[in-house]
Design an enzyme around this catalytic site. Structure first.
Site, PDB file in Angstrom:
ATOM      1  N   ASN A   9      -3.224  -0.837  -0.231  1.00  0.00           N
ATOM      2  CA  ASN A   9      -2.952  -1.990   0.630  1.00  0.00           C
ATOM      3  C   ASN A   9      -2.431  -3.206  -0.136  1.00  0.00           C
ATOM      4  O   ASN A   9      -2.252  -4.262   0.446  1.00  0.00           O
ATOM      5  CB  ASN A   9      -4.171  -2.358   1.481  1.00  0.00           C
ATOM      6  CG  ASN A   9      -5.352  -2.796   0.644  1.00  0.00           C
ATOM      7  OD1 ASN A   9      -5.364  -2.581  -0.560  1.00  0.00           O
ATOM      8  ND2 ASN A   9      -6.347  -3.392   1.269  1.00  0.00           N
ATOM      9  N   CYS A  10      -2.137  -3.056  -1.412  1.00  0.00           N
ATOM     10  CA  CYS A  10      -1.577  -4.137  -2.229  1.00  0.00           C
ATOM     11  C   CYS A  10      -0.082  -4.254  -1.929  1.00  0.00           C
ATOM     12  O   CYS A  10       0.657  -3.264  -1.970  1.00  0.00           O
ATOM     13  CB  CYS A  10      -1.798  -3.818  -3.709  1.00  0.00           C
ATOM     14  SG  CYS A  10      -0.926  -4.907  -4.839  1.00  0.00           S
ATOM     15  N   ASP A  11       0.369  -5.463  -1.629  1.00  0.00           N
ATOM     16  CA  ASP A  11       1.782  -5.682  -1.299  1.00  0.00           C
ATOM     17  C   ASP A  11       2.719  -5.278  -2.438  1.00  0.00           C
ATOM     18  O   ASP A  11       3.794  -4.722  -2.199  1.00  0.00           O
ATOM     19  CB  ASP A  11       2.031  -7.141  -0.919  1.00  0.00           C
ATOM     20  CG  ASP A  11       1.426  -7.500   0.427  1.00  0.00           C
ATOM     21  OD1 ASP A  11       1.153  -6.593   1.239  1.00  0.00           O
ATOM     22  OD2 ASP A  11       1.208  -8.705   0.668  1.00  0.00           O
TER      23      ASP A  11
END
Length: 114
Positions: A9-11
């Site tokens: 979920n890290c951009d």
């Protein structure tokens, strides 16, 4: 197949994975939260990038870290802190087949995956 270490979920990880897909580079995400951290991974990453570069000081985890830990962080303690707090590790990291990348920079990826 390229193994990308990070958190799904890290951009920044999402940007790297999208770039790899768009450029037809076969890859697999190794999510720290789901898959854990291999014992030798941080040691290898520290040798390649240095412990200071592994610590993501822009992360929420860093901001929430105890001030004493922040002020006394050094090579001897950094790997243990990163093991205990894997979301503190800068991401994504690719370490294999003569490729060593930390973070996502499109120019670096273009050079690495010609």
């Amino acid at each position: 197949m390229i193994k990308v270490y990070g958190i799904k979920n890290c951009d920044t990880v999402k940007k790297a994975l999208k770039w790899l897909s768009d450029n037809h580079v076969e890859h697999q995400l190794h999510d720290y939260r789901v898959d854990g951290l291999p014992a030798d991974f941080l040691i290898q990453a520290e040798r390649q990038f240095g412990w200071q570069n592994l610590v993501n000081k822009r992360s929420t985890t860093w901001r929430n870290l105890d001030e004493k830990v922040k002020k006394t962080l050094e090579k001897n303690t950094a790997l243990q802190v990163l093991t205990d707090q894997p979301t503190l590790i800068k991401r994504p990291i690719i370490l294999q087949e003569e490729i060593a990348l930390i973070g996502f920079d499109e120019t670096d990826y273009q050079s690495a995956f010609k």
